[in-house]
Design an enzyme around this catalytic site. Structure first.
Site, PDB file in Angstrom:
ATOM      1  CB  CYS A 143      -0.923  -0.025   1.224  1.00  0.00           C
ATOM      2  SG  CYS A 143      -1.833   1.501   1.507  1.00  0.00           S
ATOM      3  CB  CYS A 146       0.198   2.048   4.040  1.00  0.00           C
ATOM      4  SG  CYS A 146      -1.479   1.400   3.879  1.00  0.00           S
TER       5      CYS A 146
END
Length: 323
Positions: free
Chosen positions: A79, A82
């Site tokens: 991700c 993230c």
């Protein structure tokens, strides 16, 4: 490890009120013990950011949330957002110096936790306070937004749950934990008896126990909140809801009819209905009736919590109705 008490509906949860009482008592005990030991039990800055999985969730999130707000960062290696958000959260965890604990959960390795929290996409950030879970934000939010959200979180944790965070010592060895709970205080046995009475449905016994504490310690916040909760439950016990609501509908200016209906509204989780009903009644009544409605409304504000947005809005509306 299923998270407990994960109500996201925003209604008044009387079980959450009880959890708040217990969390506040534990936090006060931990602070007293830390003070008695001259600051023993401090954690290192490295302990403010932890990796959590399904096996450690109970201990590292649910149990720790009785000491300190736990912010959960759901992330994954693949991700990209993230990778932007997580370093910011980690830096802020250290900067906030123990006012919250950051728990990082890899969703690829912990699918069950992801499902239980209802995570639809990552990054996703939640908080757990005294066993109560609430969503904070989703996506790579800006740092200013994150700070504002964290400020609100730590304020609620302190004002409603008495959680002022962990003591951080830069020289402490990593892996430390906050001090254990202090020995029972002078009213702990009575307060515990009151909680047990509530659990058993003995509302009269719970009310008397809370009153006994308040007679010796009028400022005891746990007893005040517990008494308000028990008295609310006692007021609605055994009433005929249909009759109460019929009376309220037929007598919009009847203070006692509206007060009784508002109690039912609140117990049923219809917070805004309860507030709106009483504010409208304040506008319709005068003298002792108006004062009785106003006092009951203030009692309900205390039960919901002064920092709740619904209470803040209702206070403004009450002021307009009064003046």
């Amino acid at each position: 490890m299923q998270p407990r008490n994960m109500s996201m509906s925003g209604v008044v949860d009387l079980a959450a009120v009880k959890a708040a009482q217990e969390a506040k008592a534990k936090a006060e005990q931990a602070r007293a013990e830390a003070a008695r030991q001259g600051g023993a039990g401090a954690v290192s800055p490295a302990d403010l950011v932890i990796d959590v999985d399904e096996a450690t969730f109970e201990l590292d999130v649910l149990q720790r949330s009785a000491e300190v707000p736990v912010v959960i960062d759901f992330w994954a290696e693949w991700c990209q957002p993230c990778k932007q958000l997580s370093p910011v959260l980690e830096r802020l965890a250290v900067e906030y110096n123990g006012r919250f604990l950051l728990a990082k959960i890899d969703v690829d390795a912990n699918q069950m936790l992801m499902q239980q929290f209802g995570v639809q996409g990552i990054p996703a950030v939640f908080a757990v306070v005294a066993g109560q879970a609430l969503p904070l934000f989703q996506g790579a939010a800006g740092e200013q937004q994150i700070r504002e959200t964290l400020d609100q979180l730590v304020q609620v944790a302190e004002q409603r749950f008495g959680l002022t965070g962990l003591t951080v010592d830069p020289d402490a060895e990593p892996g430390g934990r906050a001090a254990p709970a202090a020995p029972a205080g002078p009213h702990d046995a009575v307060l515990e008896a009151a909680v047990q009475a509530l659990d058993a449905g003995d509302l009269g016994g719970a009310i008397q126990a809370y009153k006994n504490v308040l007679s010796e310690d009028p400022g005891n916040s746990e007893a005040k909140l517990g008494l308000a909760q028990a008295e609310l439950l006692e007021r609605v016990q055994g009433v005929d809801p249909q009759r109460v609501r019929k009376d309220a509908a037929e007598k919009p200016a009847d203070a006692q009819a509206q007060i009784a209906a508002a109690d039912l509204d609140l117990v049923g989780g219809h917070v805004e209905d309860a507030f709106g009903r009483l504010i409208e009644t304040v506008a319709r009544t005068v003298g002792d009736d108006r004062d009785a409605v106003r006092r009951r409304l203030l009692e309900l504000f205390e039960l919901v919590g002064a920092e709740d947005p619904r209470v803040i809005g209702a206070r403004r509306a009450l002021a307009r109705a009064l003046f």
